[in-house]
Design a protein around this motif. Structure first.
Motif, PDB file in Angstrom:
ATOM      1  N   PHE A  54      -9.158 -35.501  63.461  1.00  0.00           N
ATOM      2  CA  PHE A  54      -9.925 -34.758  62.456  1.00  0.00           C
ATOM      3  C   PHE A  54     -11.136 -35.562  61.993  1.00  0.00           C
ATOM      4  O   PHE A  54     -12.231 -35.020  61.816  1.00  0.00           O
ATOM      5  N   LYS A  55     -10.938 -36.873  61.824  1.00  0.00           N
ATOM      6  CA  LYS A  55     -12.040 -37.717  61.352  1.00  0.00           C
ATOM      7  C   LYS A  55     -13.175 -37.799  62.365  1.00  0.00           C
ATOM      8  O   LYS A  55     -14.288 -38.177  62.014  1.00  0.00           O
ATOM      9  N   ARG A  56     -12.888 -37.445  63.617  1.00  0.00           N
ATOM     10  CA  ARG A  56     -13.940 -37.427  64.639  1.00  0.00           C
ATOM     11  C   ARG A  56     -14.492 -36.022  64.872  1.00  0.00           C
ATOM     12  O   ARG A  56     -15.387 -35.835  65.694  1.00  0.00           O
ATOM     13  N   SER A  57     -13.958 -35.049  64.148  1.00  0.00           N
ATOM     14  CA  SER A  57     -14.321 -33.651  64.398  1.00  0.00           C
ATOM     15  C   SER A  57     -15.690 -33.297  63.831  1.00  0.00           C
ATOM     16  O   SER A  57     -16.195 -33.945  62.909  1.00  0.00           O
ATOM     17  N   VAL A  59     -16.338 -30.738  62.059  1.00  0.00           N
ATOM     18  CA  VAL A  59     -16.155 -30.259  60.679  1.00  0.00           C
ATOM     19  C   VAL A  59     -16.294 -31.412  59.691  1.00  0.00           C
ATOM     20  O   VAL A  59     -17.028 -31.318  58.696  1.00  0.00           O
ATOM     21  N   TYR A  60     -15.608 -32.504  59.976  1.00  0.00           N
ATOM     22  CA  TYR A  60     -15.641 -33.650  59.063  1.00  0.00           C
ATOM     23  C   TYR A  60     -17.001 -34.339  59.090  1.00  0.00           C
ATOM     24  O   TYR A  60     -17.542 -34.716  58.048  1.00  0.00           O
ATOM     25  N   PHE A  63     -19.534 -32.485  57.101  1.00  0.00           N
ATOM     26  CA  PHE A  63     -19.344 -32.711  55.664  1.00  0.00           C
ATOM     27  C   PHE A  63     -19.951 -34.049  55.252  1.00  0.00           C
ATOM     28  O   PHE A  63     -20.685 -34.136  54.264  1.00  0.00           O
ATOM     29  N   LEU A  64     -19.641 -35.100  56.014  1.00  0.00           N
ATOM     30  CA  LEU A  64     -20.176 -36.424  55.688  1.00  0.00           C
ATOM     31  C   LEU A  64     -21.700 -36.431  55.730  1.00  0.00           C
ATOM     32  O   LEU A  64     -22.355 -37.070  54.905  1.00  0.00           O
ATOM     33  N   GLN A  87     -19.761 -43.537  60.304  1.00  0.00           N
ATOM     34  CA  GLN A  87     -19.161 -42.492  61.125  1.00  0.00           C
ATOM     35  C   GLN A  87     -20.177 -41.461  61.602  1.00  0.00           C
ATOM     36  O   GLN A  87     -20.135 -41.008  62.747  1.00  0.00           O
ATOM     37  N   TYR A  91     -21.425 -40.799  65.481  1.00  0.00           N
ATOM     38  CA  TYR A  91     -21.402 -39.439  66.033  1.00  0.00           C
ATOM     39  C   TYR A  91     -22.710 -39.140  66.774  1.00  0.00           C
ATOM     40  O   TYR A  91     -22.701 -38.664  67.916  1.00  0.00           O
TER      41      TYR A  91
END
Length: 202
Positions: A54-57, A59-60, A63-64, A87, A91
């Protein structure tokens, strides 16, 4: 009984946990404690697999990106460490690397970060080390990274003799970081990926 029939085919549980649920489901007065092992296993799965994913998705990351100050992205222009330590930065850097067919280097770097977060000298660390070896260090694999032969041999020997700890991939990471700094990082700073992000963050 309804819970067992509905969810057991889709939840990744051990045979022991499933048996406990099956046995209590057959009783007239089911014991809620029979679910404790299953809950523990699901929590472990969420923590060790789904949460990191999830932290690599997207969506996240999206948000960040919305809450990240522009100053963070500005720092990437002068600090490779700031880029890979962020992060959102990783990405966008990963996306750029994918386009120039060099993504495996950053993937390896990220895998080692996760490796270092496991319990030192544990079976889990050994298993994760083997997975990293299989994914990135075996000659001919899709995600193979280039390492000097001697360095690769040291890692292989340590895994083979189960002499693993948090330092197992340290020299390999240093080598990969240098590879990324030498050319891809410089090119990334000139890329549309980075410059478009700067515009979005204004």
């Amino acid at each position: 009984q309804e819970f067992f029939e509905k969810y057991s085919p889709y939840v990744n549980l051990s045979s022991v946990a499933l048996q406990k649920i099956k046995e209590t489901a057959a009783k007239d007065d089911p014991d809620p404690a029979a679910f404790l092992l299953a809950v523990k296993e699901v929590n472990r799965l969420l923590e060790n697999d789904q949460f990191p994913r999830f932290k690599r998705s997207d969506v996240y990351i999206n948000f960040l990106e919305k809450v990240m100050p522009r100053s963070y992205a500005d720092k990437w222009a002068t600090s490779f460490e700031a880029l890979v330590g962020n992060q959102v930065g990783r990405y966008y850097f990963r996306y750029f690397l994918r386009n120039i067919h060099a993504e495996e280097n950053l993937r390896f770097w990220e895998a080692v970060i996760e490796y270092k977060q496991t319990k030192n000298k544990s079976t889990a660390m050994l298993n994760m080390g083997r997975n990293i070896q299989k994914q990135y260090l075996v000659e001919g694999t899709t995600n193979e990274i280039f390492l000097p032969f001697g360095l690769r041999q040291v890692i292989d020997n340590r895994i083979e003799t189960k002499d693993v700890d948090s330092t197992l991939f340290d020299e390999a990471v240093k080598h990969v970081e240098q590879v990324l700094k030498n050319d891809p990082y410089v090119r990334f700073l000139q890329s549309t990926e980075y410059n478009d992000l700067l515009v979005k963050l204004k």
